[in-house]
Scaffold this active site. Structure first.
Site, PDB file in Angstrom:
ATOM      1  N   LEU A 167       0.824  -1.203   0.000  1.00 20.54           N
ATOM      2  CA  LEU A 167       0.000   0.000   0.000  1.00 20.54           C
ATOM      3  C   LEU A 167       0.864   1.263   0.000  1.00 20.54           C
ATOM      4  CD1 LEU A 167      -2.386  -1.509   2.631  1.00 20.54           C
ATOM      5  CD2 LEU A 167      -2.997  -1.068   0.248  1.00 20.54           C
ATOM      6  N   PRO A 168       0.286   2.410  -0.384  1.00 16.91           N
ATOM      7  CA  PRO A 168       1.103   3.622  -0.564  1.00 16.91           C
ATOM      8  C   PRO A 168       1.673   4.238   0.706  1.00 16.91           C
ATOM      9  CG  PRO A 168      -0.947   3.763  -1.819  1.00 16.91           C
ATOM     10  CD  PRO A 168      -1.078   2.592  -0.898  1.00 16.91           C
ATOM     11  N   THR A 185       6.011   0.614   2.496  1.00 12.76           N
ATOM     12  CA  THR A 185       7.047   1.369   3.199  1.00 12.76           C
ATOM     13  C   THR A 185       6.355   2.409   4.070  1.00 12.76           C
ATOM     14  OG1 THR A 185       8.699   1.057   1.466  1.00 12.76           O
ATOM     15  CG2 THR A 185       9.032   2.902   2.960  1.00 12.76           C
ATOM     16  N   LYS A 214      14.619  -0.189   5.691  1.00 11.35           N
ATOM     17  CA  LYS A 214      14.213   0.464   4.442  1.00 11.35           C
ATOM     18  C   LYS A 214      14.410   1.969   4.499  1.00 11.35           C
ATOM     19  CE  LYS A 214      12.391   1.152   0.404  1.00 11.35           C
ATOM     20  NZ  LYS A 214      11.016   0.794   0.019  1.00 11.35           N
ATOM     21  N   LYS A 255       8.513  11.081   0.347  1.00 11.03           N
ATOM     22  CA  LYS A 255       7.789  10.389   1.418  1.00 11.03           C
ATOM     23  C   LYS A 255       8.753   9.613   2.308  1.00 11.03           C
ATOM     24  CE  LYS A 255       6.138   6.273   1.426  1.00 11.03           C
ATOM     25  NZ  LYS A 255       5.449   4.982   1.198  1.00 11.03           N
TER      26      LYS A 255
END
Length: 296
Positions: free
Chosen positions: A64-65, A95, A170, A245
């Site tokens: 998912l975003p 992420t 990450k 982001k």
């Protein structure tokens, strides 16, 4: 295996295709009806909601975003935890920030569901080729369960530690990536302004101490690396808004840990300015445009 796969964007859709190719039965949910129709033609089954998809799965995978989407998909009335059976493992490949990953895992645990965070590296090309790196935060037992399935979508499956550590790995990696791309952009633009052939400069950097992935594989200067987004108008690849982001996740986590990330904060501001210029949809290597002279 019956797998619920929720989130079929630029990364999720090719990951799902690889699982279908491997022979799994996929129960799919996404808001994009076109990609659902495409995957249905490949043998996937369309579900009405995350709840319905999860109810069919022996494993749930989400991609998912952002954190808000993860919370909604897992915790909403029609979410994963409303339909998943106790004992069914789940893995979120989005992420997001480490704390959200831990919060969702804690909510899942109350229902007898073991959840891992497993963000990926490798971009859309890696997703299509099945060569992604998965950074997995999970118990040793859950990691053992997930590894064979993740290996059908990726080449490197790394156990980082308990839940949340996948996200830590990450955001630290992408923090460095954002910084290194800015550095390579500065060096290439300076060399060009001073008059050296950029191909020659790149060759020297890539055989010297300045070498890094941002220089030898993903060089931001047009024409230096034929396969890099810079050589196709900065299309495809990893969008600048996505890098922004991730840098935001890193700087926010650093604030919570009271850990300075000075270069990371500068890189974040540069990508913020890029986004405000309307270039957020370009590949993140287009940050080099901030250093190029108007006539170029």
């Amino acid at each position: 295996m019956n797998i619920a796969f929720i989130g079929l964007g630029n990364m999720g859709a090719p990951m799902a295709r690889n699982l279908l190719k491997a022979g799994h039965t996929l129960h799919l949910f996404d808001l994009n009806q076109a990609v659902l129709a495409e995957l249905a033609q490949l043998g996937g089954h369309i579900s009405a909601s995350p709840k319905d998809a999860a109810a069919q799965g022996e494993l749930v995978i989400t991609m998912l975003p952002a954190a808000a989407h993860v919370r909604s998909v897992y915790l909403g009335e029609e979410g994963v935890l409303a339909g998943i059976r106790s004992g069914t493992p789940a893995v979120d490949c989005s992420t997001i920030d480490p704390q959200t990953a831990r919060d969702i895992a804690a909510a899942a645990a109350k229902q007898g569901v073991d959840l891992a965070d497993a963000p990926v590296s490798g971009g859309t090309g890696g997703a299509q080729a099945g060569t992604l790196t998965f950074m997995v935060g999970a118990s040793a037992e859950l990691f053992g369960q997930l590894q064979p399935v993740l290996a059908q979508m990726g080449r490197n499956i790394v156990h980082c530690g308990e839940v949340g550590t996948g996200q830590i790995a990450k955001i630290c990696n992408n923090l460095l990536l954002g910084i290194s791309m800015v550095g390579v952009s500065e060096a290439m633009a300076l060399g060009n302004a001073l008059g050296i052939d950029t191909q020659v400069l790149a060759g020297i950097i890539n055989s010297s101490t300045g070498r890094c992935w941002s220089s030898d594989t993903y060089n931001p200067w047009p024409g230096v690396v034929e396969t890099a987004p810079a050589s196709r108008g900065y299309s495809g690849g990893f969008g600048a808004d996505l890098m922004l982001k991730d840098l935001g996740l890193a700087t926010e986590a650093a604030k919570q840990a009271r850990q300075p990330v000075i270069l990371g904060a500068v890189a974040q501001q540069l990508y913020q300015a890029m986004s405000l210029r309307g270039e957020g949809g370009l590949d993140f290597s287009a940050i080099v445009k901030a250093y190029q002279r108007p006539m170029e």
